[in-house]
Structure formats: structure tokens, C-alpha cells
Enzyme design. Sequence first.
Site, mmCIF file in Angstrom:
data_model
loop_
_atom_site.group_PDB
_atom_site.id
_atom_site.type_symbol
_atom_site.label_atom_id
_atom_site.label_comp_id
_atom_site.label_asym_id
_atom_site.label_seq_id
_atom_site.Cartn_x
_atom_site.Cartn_y
_atom_site.Cartn_z
ATOM 1 N N ASN A 69 39.174 38.771 30.970
ATOM 2 C CA ASN A 69 38.094 37.922 30.546
ATOM 3 C C ASN A 69 37.593 37.467 32.098
ATOM 4 O O ASN A 69 36.043 37.254 32.506
ATOM 5 C CB ASN A 69 38.582 36.657 29.885
ATOM 6 C CG ASN A 69 39.975 35.622 30.614
ATOM 7 O OD1 ASN A 69 40.359 36.076 31.305
ATOM 8 N ND2 ASN A 69 39.207 34.690 31.359
ATOM 9 N N SER A 98 36.294 27.958 45.181
ATOM 10 C CA SER A 98 37.491 29.273 45.987
ATOM 11 C C SER A 98 38.719 29.329 44.772
ATOM 12 O O SER A 98 39.368 29.164 45.468
ATOM 13 C CB SER A 98 37.524 28.447 47.007
ATOM 14 O OG SER A 98 38.054 26.595 47.157
ATOM 15 N N GLY A 99 37.881 28.645 43.586
ATOM 16 C CA GLY A 99 39.165 29.284 42.586
ATOM 17 C C GLY A 99 39.757 30.727 42.071
ATOM 18 O O GLY A 99 39.274 31.297 42.897
ATOM 19 N N VAL A 100 40.071 30.389 41.112
ATOM 20 C CA VAL A 100 40.648 31.872 40.785
ATOM 21 C C VAL A 100 39.468 33.301 40.249
ATOM 22 O O VAL A 100 39.373 34.169 41.001
ATOM 23 C CB VAL A 100 40.900 31.955 39.389
ATOM 24 C CG1 VAL A 100 41.469 33.337 38.351
ATOM 25 C CG2 VAL A 100 42.709 31.212 39.344
ATOM 26 N N VAL A 101 38.414 31.967 39.825
ATOM 27 C CA VAL A 101 37.116 33.364 39.811
ATOM 28 C C VAL A 101 36.702 34.119 41.696
ATOM 29 O O VAL A 101 36.359 34.789 41.541
ATOM 30 C CB VAL A 101 36.131 32.960 39.400
ATOM 31 C CG1 VAL A 101 34.785 33.763 38.835
ATOM 32 C CG2 VAL A 101 36.647 32.517 37.842
ATOM 33 N N CYS A 107 32.371 36.300 29.435
ATOM 34 C CA CYS A 107 33.499 37.931 29.618
ATOM 35 C C CYS A 107 33.022 38.603 27.373
ATOM 36 O O CYS A 107 32.745 40.043 27.863
ATOM 37 C CB CYS A 107 33.777 37.310 29.655
ATOM 38 S SG CYS A 107 34.881 36.126 28.507
#
EC number: 1.2.1.10
Length: 336
Positions: free
Chosen positions: A309, A32-35, A150
Site C-alpha cells: 500500500n 521522515s517516516g516510513v513513506v 494506494c
Amino acid sequence: MSLGAADVGAGAGPPGQHAGAVDNWPVAIIGSGVVGADLMSRIGNGDGRLRVSAMVGTNPHCDGLARAAAAGISTSPGGVDGLLIMPEFANIRLVFDTTNPGARQSNWARLADTGVRMLDLTASAIGPCCVPAVNLDAQLDAPNLSMATCSAQAAVPIVAAVRRHGVVRYAEVVSAIASQALGPAERVTLDEFAELTTTAVQELGGARRAKTLTIVNPADPPMPMRTTVFCLVDQADEVARIEADVLAVVDGVQALLPGYRLKHRVQFERLGSGNTLYIPGTGEFGGTRITVLLEITAAGGYLPACAGNVAIVTSAAKATAEAIVEHHAQTVKAEL
């Protein structure tokens, strides 16, 4: 941002057991982080091939879980084990792993026997490596796909385009990524990511030898991701055709991520007597150096513009999942 509710569709059966063609797959996001949050925002409100039915993480206070809950998506701070006991899991068709290298092996170990498909965004190399602009069609039946890094998502299509016109004796990929766009987990795995990128450039791009360099750009305000691809070829007699193929693959990647673009025109430099290069493991080289300068901006989604990225991987993962759904629907239709 506004994401529609992602409730489970009526009448769905266990993972992998649906009887008919499926137009819209319930999916789960681990991490549930940025990605994970960016991927959730790119999938959107479920009016396409995918809809997010569950998001799980390990930090109950993170922004991703809060956004998912606000959108009506079921959440759990219990990680993959929390996902397995959620009522929604019975209908999940595909899981995105957006966690970190330390968790990727255990996550797949817990899910491998459940029948769900997995797209791994941690560059784990557990499953086949996928760059959808290059090798997607060959991977649509794999139970676990590892999305390439990336830098590989940016560079491999370029190398593959050049490879159509002759042997790429050496390819070098140099990516400059904003410091603000790299989390702690990414910083400690830069060497591993460079190795994985090099492997993808050789195995998927077709270069005989390759090297990858990653530069952490400390500029403030932060700059977008920039990737330079160098290809050394013996001859480049078809300059116009090579450039046309490079432009075509750039257009293809742009369809997945509008922020992917050429920074300058493709450059061709003839190397000869007194102006040769040394290829590690091969020796002196005299031929043509092709240089492609790319800029990757996080257009749309949850991210700041500098985080290309992340955006190029989440966009590739979304496109891959949509292709898997379409492939499954066509396969089921053909069997009826």
C-alpha cells in the site's frame, strides 16, 4: 541500504529559474517516516532524473532522518519551516509531501509562492489527482499534484482498461491491507481514503458508479496488499481483447512497481435472469461481471513485503516526478 550523497549541483539557480534543460533535479522530502524513507530509497543515489538534496521531519530521532544524514543528505527536524531556511532550498525544484492529512494544507501554504513543484502523497486533493498509469500526461504542468490513494493506484488502471470496451456501469474496489502496514494516521482516515478512491475510480477510471471497501488484515505473518476490482458492463463480447488490455496495464504498472501482479486470470461471469445484481442508485443489473484479482508487494525499497500500500504510492510518485523532469527538459529544448 546505501544512498549516495545528494549535494546541490553547481550553478543551479532559484526554483523555476533554470535557463537550460535539466537532467537531474534536486528534490526535498517533507516527512521522515516510513513513506519518506521508502521514497528516499527508491530515488536512490541520484544517478537518475532525481536526487534527494534535503529531508525534513518533526522528530529528530526518527530512522528516516538518520538514514538521510548517513547518506550525506541535509536534514532538519524543523518540518517545512526548517526546509525553507536550509541553504539547499534555493536549488530545490520539487518537493514531496509524505506527512499526514493534518499537515498537508499548511505545508503547501508555506511553499505555494516559492516556485517549487509539489507532489503530495497524503491524498489531499489540493491539486489534481494523479494515477501515472492513466492520466500523467495531462498533469505535467500542475504546480501541485495529489497522488491518488494506494487502492486507486492499483484499481483505476484496471477500470480504465475495461472502460475502453464499453460503459462500466458500476465498479467496486475491495482492498485488504496488512495491519502492520497501516500507521495511526492511515487508520483514522480510512473512510476519507475510501471516498477519494471512489472519486478516482469514477473520474479517472470512467465508471459511472463506484464503491470502495478497505479491510485491515490482522494476519500474522502479514500478507501482501490484495485488491479485487469488480466491473459491471452490459456486454463483454470482446473477452480476449479486454483481458489483453488488462494484462497490458498490469505490465505498465509493473514497470513502476515490480510487486504489482495479477493473482489469477481475469474472470468473466454472465449475469442474467435469476442471477442479477443490484447496483446502488441504479437498480437491478444483468450483464457481465469482470473480476480482476491483484496482489501488491513492496518489492525493493525500505519497506517489508507486506507494505504494498505504501510502495505503490511512492513508486507512482517517483515515476511522476521523473516524467515532470523529462517534460520540463523537452519544453525548454523546444523553446531554444
